[in-house]
Design a protein around this motif. Structure first.
Motif, PDB file in Angstrom:
ATOM      1  N   UNK A  80       0.705  -1.158  -0.041  1.00 44.37           N
ATOM      2  CA  UNK A  80      -0.202  -0.004  -0.047  1.00 44.37           C
ATOM      3  C   UNK A  80       0.779   1.169   0.034  1.00 44.37           C
ATOM      4  N   UNK A  81       2.034   1.116  -0.374  1.00 43.86           N
ATOM      5  CA  UNK A  81       2.930   2.299  -0.432  1.00 43.86           C
ATOM      6  C   UNK A  81       3.053   2.765  -1.684  1.00 43.86           C
ATOM      7  N   UNK A  82       2.865   4.148  -1.893  1.00 48.38           N
ATOM      8  CA  UNK A  82       2.985   4.577  -3.436  1.00 48.38           C
ATOM      9  C   UNK A  82       3.825   5.700  -3.312  1.00 48.38           C
ATOM     10  N   UNK A  83       4.520   6.051  -4.432  1.00 46.37           N
ATOM     11  CA  UNK A  83       5.694   6.992  -4.579  1.00 46.37           C
ATOM     12  C   UNK A  83       5.806   7.278  -5.998  1.00 46.37           C
ATOM     13  N   UNK A  84       6.131   8.593  -6.381  1.00 45.01           N
ATOM     14  CA  UNK A  84       6.152   8.970  -7.676  1.00 45.01           C
ATOM     15  C   UNK A  84       7.876   8.544  -8.003  1.00 45.01           C
ATOM     16  N   UNK A  89      11.380  13.825  -3.736  1.00 47.32           N
ATOM     17  CA  UNK A  89      10.417  14.124  -2.683  1.00 47.32           C
ATOM     18  C   UNK A  89       9.756  12.755  -2.433  1.00 47.32           C
ATOM     19  N   UNK A  90      10.302  12.102  -1.760  1.00 48.70           N
ATOM     20  CA  UNK A  90       9.784  10.755  -1.274  1.00 48.70           C
ATOM     21  C   UNK A  90       9.603  10.555   0.311  1.00 48.70           C
ATOM     22  N   UNK A  91       8.667   9.928   0.640  1.00 51.38           N
ATOM     23  CA  UNK A  91       8.720   9.662   2.215  1.00 51.38           C
ATOM     24  C   UNK A  91       9.590   8.781   2.668  1.00 51.38           C
ATOM     25  N   UNK A  92       9.831   8.681   4.006  1.00 47.71           N
ATOM     26  CA  UNK A  92      10.802   8.012   4.650  1.00 47.71           C
ATOM     27  C   UNK A  92      10.298   6.527   4.539  1.00 47.71           C
TER      28      UNK A  92
END
Length: 165
Positions: A80-84, A89-92
Motif C-alpha cells: 500500500x505504499x505509493x511514491x512517484x 520528494x519521497x517519504x521515509x
C-alpha cells in the motif's frame, strides 16, 4: 529358438541405432524462473530457515546471455505504499520499503564443467554493485533450479527456482 535370438538381436540393434540418433539433453538454465524459496543456513545449528521471513522474485536468462534478477520480500507489492518515480520528494516510509527490493541486469556465462553461472552486473539497485560479478553454483532437481552463491558473504543462502511455463 534361433528365430527368437535373431528377433531379440534385431531389436537391440534397432534400439542402439535409434538412441544414437537422439540427442541426450540436460535441463537448460535459459528461461523465466519464479522463486520457490530462499533459505539461509544457521552455521551454529546447521538448520535452514526462510531468509527474512520469506522472499519472492523472478530470474530471467535469455538466449543472448542476458540475465535479470528481482528479489523482494513476500507481500512487497501489497504494502500500500505509493511514491512517484524519479523524484527526490519521497517519504521515509517509501524509502524504507524500496530497500526490500533487490534487482540487477547484466550478462551471464555458464561454466558447465564447474556448474557455475556468473552474472556480470551492468546495472544494479545498489550503486556500489555496478560492474561486479556474482557466481552461483547450480544444479537441477527435476524442473527445479537450485542455486547457491559462491562468494563467502552469501554462501549460506540456497535459492530454489521453478520454471515459468
Amino acid at each position: 529358438m534361433k528365430k527368437i535370438k535373431y528377433i531379440v538381436a534385431a531389436g537391440v540393434l534397432w534400439f542402439t541405432i535409434s538412441c544414437q540418433n537422439e540427442k541426450l539433453t540436460s535441463p537448460s538454465i535459459t528461461g523465466l524462473w519464479k522463486l520457490e524459496s530462499m533459505k539461509v543456513r544457521d552455521t551454529t545449528t546447521n538448520t535452514w530457515s526462510h531468509y527474512r521471513g520469506g522472499m519472492d522474485g523472478y530470474l530471467l536468462y535469455d538466449n543472448n546471455n542476458h540475465v535479470a534478477l528481482h528479489l523482494y520480500n513476500k507481500g512487497y507489492e501489497n504494502a500500500g505504499v505509493e511514491f512517484p518515480n524519479f523524484t527526490d520528494s519521497i517519504s521515509l516510509e517509501a524509502l524504507k520499503h524500496i530497500t526490500k527490493s533487490y534487482y540487477y541486469m547484466g550478462n551471464y556465462k555458464v561454466s558447465e564443467a564447474d556448474s557455475i553461472v556468473s552474472h556480470y552486473k551492468l546495472s544494479h539497485s545498489n550503486p556500489s554493485e555496478f560492474g561486479l560479478t556474482a557466481e552461483r553454483r547450480f544444479y537441477f532437481v527435476g524442473d527445479t533450479l537450485i542455486m547457491q552463491p559462491v562468494e563467502r558473504k552469501n554462501s549460506r543462502l540456497k535459492l530454489k527456482w521453478l520454471k515459468v511455463k
